[in-house]
Design an enzyme around this catalytic site. Structure first.
Site, mmCIF file in Angstrom:
data_model
loop_
_atom_site.group_PDB
_atom_site.id
_atom_site.type_symbol
_atom_site.label_atom_id
_atom_site.label_comp_id
_atom_site.label_asym_id
_atom_site.label_seq_id
_atom_site.Cartn_x
_atom_site.Cartn_y
_atom_site.Cartn_z
ATOM 1 N N ASP A 80 28.150 31.638 39.274
ATOM 2 C CA ASP A 80 26.738 31.253 39.340
ATOM 3 C C ASP A 80 26.046 32.118 40.379
ATOM 4 O O ASP A 80 26.646 32.450 41.410
ATOM 5 C CB ASP A 80 26.621 29.755 39.724
ATOM 6 C CG ASP A 80 25.289 29.137 39.297
ATOM 7 O OD1 ASP A 80 24.246 29.652 39.730
ATOM 8 O OD2 ASP A 80 25.299 28.138 38.567
ATOM 9 N N SER B 145 20.547 30.892 41.424
ATOM 10 C CA SER B 145 19.097 31.092 41.293
ATOM 11 C C SER B 145 18.374 29.781 41.002
ATOM 12 O O SER B 145 17.194 29.651 41.278
ATOM 13 C CB SER B 145 18.777 32.122 40.199
ATOM 14 O OG SER B 145 19.325 31.712 38.959
ATOM 15 N N PHE C 172 26.778 28.488 30.433
ATOM 16 C CA PHE C 172 25.554 27.719 30.700
ATOM 17 C C PHE C 172 24.475 28.591 31.333
ATOM 18 O O PHE C 172 23.302 28.233 31.286
ATOM 19 C CB PHE C 172 25.842 26.573 31.687
ATOM 20 C CG PHE C 172 26.729 25.486 31.140
ATOM 21 C CD1 PHE C 172 26.224 24.532 30.280
ATOM 22 C CD2 PHE C 172 28.066 25.400 31.510
ATOM 23 C CE1 PHE C 172 27.030 23.516 29.779
ATOM 24 C CE2 PHE C 172 28.882 24.390 31.022
ATOM 25 C CZ PHE C 172 28.356 23.450 30.148
ATOM 26 N N SER D 265 20.121 25.117 21.823
ATOM 27 C CA SER D 265 19.081 24.099 21.982
ATOM 28 C C SER D 265 18.464 23.757 20.632
ATOM 29 O O SER D 265 18.377 24.607 19.737
ATOM 30 C CB SER D 265 18.004 24.664 22.909
ATOM 31 O OG SER D 265 16.833 23.899 22.812
ATOM 32 N N THR E 292 15.588 23.670 20.102
ATOM 33 C CA THR E 292 14.386 24.494 19.964
ATOM 34 C C THR E 292 14.534 25.506 18.823
ATOM 35 O O THR E 292 13.540 25.961 18.261
ATOM 36 C CB THR E 292 14.053 25.185 21.307
ATOM 37 O OG1 THR E 292 12.802 25.819 21.197
ATOM 38 C CG2 THR E 292 15.060 26.227 21.707
ATOM 39 N N TYR F 85 11.891 31.673 25.881
ATOM 40 C CA TYR F 85 13.127 30.953 26.218
ATOM 41 C C TYR F 85 13.846 30.533 24.946
ATOM 42 O O TYR F 85 15.029 30.807 24.740
ATOM 43 C CB TYR F 85 12.819 29.717 27.086
ATOM 44 C CG TYR F 85 13.960 28.734 27.086
ATOM 45 C CD1 TYR F 85 15.114 29.001 27.805
ATOM 46 C CD2 TYR F 85 13.913 27.552 26.328
ATOM 47 C CE1 TYR F 85 16.200 28.116 27.775
ATOM 48 C CE2 TYR F 85 14.983 26.672 26.290
ATOM 49 C CZ TYR F 85 16.111 26.955 27.020
ATOM 50 O OH TYR F 85 17.184 26.096 26.980
ATOM 51 N N LYS G 248 17.686 31.716 22.705
ATOM 52 C CA LYS G 248 18.764 30.898 22.113
ATOM 53 C C LYS G 248 19.027 31.329 20.673
ATOM 54 O O LYS G 248 20.164 31.427 20.233
ATOM 55 C CB LYS G 248 18.392 29.411 22.156
ATOM 56 C CG LYS G 248 18.216 28.860 23.564
ATOM 57 C CD LYS G 248 19.511 28.934 24.353
ATOM 58 C CE LYS G 248 19.357 28.467 25.778
ATOM 59 N NZ LYS G 248 20.508 28.789 26.627
ATOM 60 N N ARG H 148 0.162 19.886 24.478
ATOM 61 C CA ARG H 148 0.645 21.125 25.093
ATOM 62 C C ARG H 148 1.032 22.084 23.965
ATOM 63 O O ARG H 148 1.691 21.662 23.017
ATOM 64 C CB ARG H 148 1.916 20.799 25.888
ATOM 65 C CG ARG H 148 1.912 21.243 27.285
ATOM 66 C CD ARG H 148 3.087 20.790 28.082
ATOM 67 N NE ARG H 148 4.216 20.177 27.402
ATOM 68 C CZ ARG H 148 5.308 19.773 28.018
ATOM 69 N NH1 ARG H 148 5.419 19.928 29.319
ATOM 70 N NH2 ARG H 148 6.300 19.218 27.373
HETATM 71 P P1 NAD Z 1 20.263 24.825 35.231
HETATM 72 O O1 NAD Z 1 19.172 25.754 35.613
HETATM 73 O O2 NAD Z 1 20.428 23.581 36.002
HETATM 74 O O3 NAD Z 1 21.658 25.595 35.228
HETATM 75 C C1 NAD Z 1 21.759 26.974 34.895
HETATM 76 C C2 NAD Z 1 22.593 27.632 35.981
HETATM 77 O O4 NAD Z 1 22.725 29.025 35.653
HETATM 78 C C3 NAD Z 1 21.950 27.551 37.368
HETATM 79 O O5 NAD Z 1 22.915 27.077 38.292
HETATM 80 C C4 NAD Z 1 21.549 28.993 37.686
HETATM 81 O O6 NAD Z 1 21.632 29.269 39.062
HETATM 82 C C5 NAD Z 1 22.543 29.785 36.850
HETATM 83 N N1 NAD Z 1 22.091 31.118 36.437
HETATM 84 C C6 NAD Z 1 20.909 31.451 35.839
HETATM 85 N N2 NAD Z 1 20.884 32.790 35.639
HETATM 86 C C7 NAD Z 1 22.045 33.307 36.107
HETATM 87 C C8 NAD Z 1 22.590 34.623 36.196
HETATM 88 N N3 NAD Z 1 21.909 35.704 35.802
HETATM 89 N N4 NAD Z 1 23.812 34.776 36.736
HETATM 90 C C9 NAD Z 1 24.518 33.697 37.173
HETATM 91 N N5 NAD Z 1 24.055 32.430 37.143
HETATM 92 C C10 NAD Z 1 22.824 32.243 36.606
HETATM 93 O O7 NAD Z 1 20.071 24.505 33.666
HETATM 94 P P2 NAD Z 1 20.768 23.389 32.774
HETATM 95 O O8 NAD Z 1 19.756 22.371 32.437
HETATM 96 O O9 NAD Z 1 22.070 22.983 33.371
HETATM 97 O O10 NAD Z 1 21.026 24.223 31.450
HETATM 98 C C11 NAD Z 1 22.290 24.818 31.170
HETATM 99 C C12 NAD Z 1 22.186 25.547 29.846
HETATM 100 O O11 NAD Z 1 21.807 24.622 28.832
HETATM 101 C C13 NAD Z 1 21.145 26.652 29.824
HETATM 102 O O12 NAD Z 1 21.635 27.716 29.047
HETATM 103 C C14 NAD Z 1 19.965 25.998 29.149
HETATM 104 O O13 NAD Z 1 19.147 26.935 28.509
HETATM 105 C C15 NAD Z 1 20.687 25.101 28.143
HETATM 106 N N6 NAD Z 1 19.871 23.971 27.683
HETATM 107 C C16 NAD Z 1 19.353 23.109 28.600
HETATM 108 C C17 NAD Z 1 18.560 22.035 28.186
HETATM 109 C C18 NAD Z 1 17.946 21.077 29.183
HETATM 110 O O14 NAD Z 1 17.025 20.349 28.824
HETATM 111 N N7 NAD Z 1 18.423 21.013 30.414
HETATM 112 C C19 NAD Z 1 18.306 21.866 26.810
HETATM 113 C C20 NAD Z 1 18.867 22.751 25.902
HETATM 114 C C21 NAD Z 1 19.653 23.826 26.348
#
Ligand code: NAD
Length: 346
Positions: free
Chosen positions: A33, A36, A83, A127, A129, A152, A156, A298
């Site tokens: 991670d 960020s 993730f 997602s 989406t 975004y 996906k 929105r």
């Molecule tokens: P989050 O932001 O809490 O976790 C993502 C993590 O990835 C963070 O810890 C961030 O620091 C890290 N990260 C981002 N870019 C990086 C990089 N270049 N190198 C290393 N680390 C990096 O998000 P989340 O809600 O836990 O989502 C996890 C995944 O699930 C994502 O891919 C997101 O798109 C997907 N997702 C989330 C949701 C939601 O509603 N939370 C819905 C559908 C899909």
């Protein structure tokens, strides 16, 4: 031990809950991670829950050579759960290149590094989406995908196309794409949960932040949708249920139980709740009257999204177990605990 899983974005919201479930199923975990959108403290909080502090390397996965160097030292990993991504829909509309660069460079670097180092199993965080505005409800995995409204969302859709091409080119690479509906809730312990930075995009953190006074009021975007009460309907799923599905999916890949090299599953509960229903449930669970204001729709919000969960049930033997009240009460506990955690050493 021989069951190492690499978790990118493992300090984040869904990643950290999945790390907990993997550790509780005796997997060895390596978290990558760049922090960020998360904090390294999450690792100690995971240790509080599980008794194990996962191995961690801070790395920006946009950096191909660093990513490859890490994977070359962990060739024994059995699978990658990816993730890591930026996820703020609104920001991605205003700054698409940030999203295409981060989400797609990271994906390509991880896929290159793992395949070059003989790690053949991959789970992708996709997602709902990708379904755009669905014509048929509930949404099955056979529903057509549409170009998502936001950059975004498009990362996906593009990512799934990249995975399909990679699988078609390989005899050994296998992947599962998990299409999440609306993850909310937090771990029952109150040690981990969602950490939104800035104004939250999603309803639940917006509600809990309004309830503790971080936000002045909650905005309800549109009450004129063709839904039960005019507000958008979504399929909310508890993050712990979601995390458990990843453990099942990773076992399916490792044990080569897949029907096809690329499988896609919806992860939702199959039930839709409107924005007003969630607000009412929150008020009932917390005893707090929420201050909210109705405003215009929105751009990009679709009226209704809820999953058919039949395929995940049939193939993974998984279905969500936790109720909306459990999702709300755990989110509320996390919001209240967060301030105490930030002021403590944890
Ligand atoms: P989050 O932001 O809490 O976790 C993502 C993590 O990835 C963070 O810890 C961030 O620091 C890290 N990260 C981002 N870019 C990086 C990089 N270049 N190198 C290393 N680390 C990096 O998000 P989340 O809600 O836990 O989502 C996890 C995944 O699930 C994502 O891919 C997101 O798109 C997907 N997702 C989330 C949701 C939601 O509603 N939370 C819905 C559908 C899909």
């Amino acid at each position: 031990m021989g069951n190492k899983i690499i978790i990118t974005g493992g300090c984040g919201y869904i990643g950290s809950h999945t790390v907990v479930e993997l550790l509780e199923n005796n997997f060895e975990v390596l978290v990558l991670d760049d922090l960020s959108n998360s904090t390294e403290k999450t690792l100690e909080r995971i240790e509080k829950i599980t008794g194990v502090k996962p191995q961690f390397i801070q790395v920006d996965l946009k950096d191909a050579s660093k990513t490859n160097a890490i994977f070359s030292k962990h060739k024994d990993a059995k699978a990658v759960i990816h993730f890591a991504a930026h996820k703020a829909v609104g920001e991605s509309v205003n700054n698409p290149l940030k999203y295409y660069k981060n989400n797609l460079y990271s994906l390509l670097n991880v896929l290159s590094a793992q395949t070059e180092n003989g790690i053949d199993n991959f789970i992708f965080s996709s997602s709902a989406t990708v379904y755009g505005t669905p014509k048929i409800l509930p949404i099955t995995e056979k529903n057509e995908t549409q170009r998502p409204f936001s950059a975004y969302g498009n990362t996906k859709k593009i990512a799934e196309e990249i995975l399909e091409d990679l699988i078609n080119s390989s005899d050994s690479f296998a992947a599962i794409s998990l299409r999440y509906f609306n993850p909310i809730g937090a771990h029952d312990s109150g040690f981990i949960g969602e950490l939104p930075s800035g104004i939250p995009n999603n309803l639940m953190p917006y509600i809990t932040q309004t309830a503790v006074g971080v936000r002045e009021k909650l905005m309800v975007y549109g009450t004129d949708y063709p839904t039960k009460d005019g507000t958008p309907v979504r399929d909310y799923i508890h993050v712990v249920d979601l995390a458990k599905a990843h453990v099942i999916a990773v076992k399916r890949l490792i044990n080569k139980k897949q029907d096809e090299a690329f499988e896609i599953f919806n992860l939702g509960t199959g039930s839709g709740f409107s924005v007003l229903e969630v607000i009412n449930s929150f008020e009932a669970v917390s005893g707090i009257q929420l201050k909210y204001e109705v405003t215009a729709r929105r751009p990009g919000d679709v009226p209704q999204l809820f999953a058919s969960t039949a395929l995940a049930k049939e193939k993974l033997g998984w279905s969500a177990e936790k109720s909306l009240d459990e999702m709300i009460s755990s989110s509320w506990k996390w919001e209240q605990n967060l301030r105490a955690l930030e002021n403590s050493k944890l």
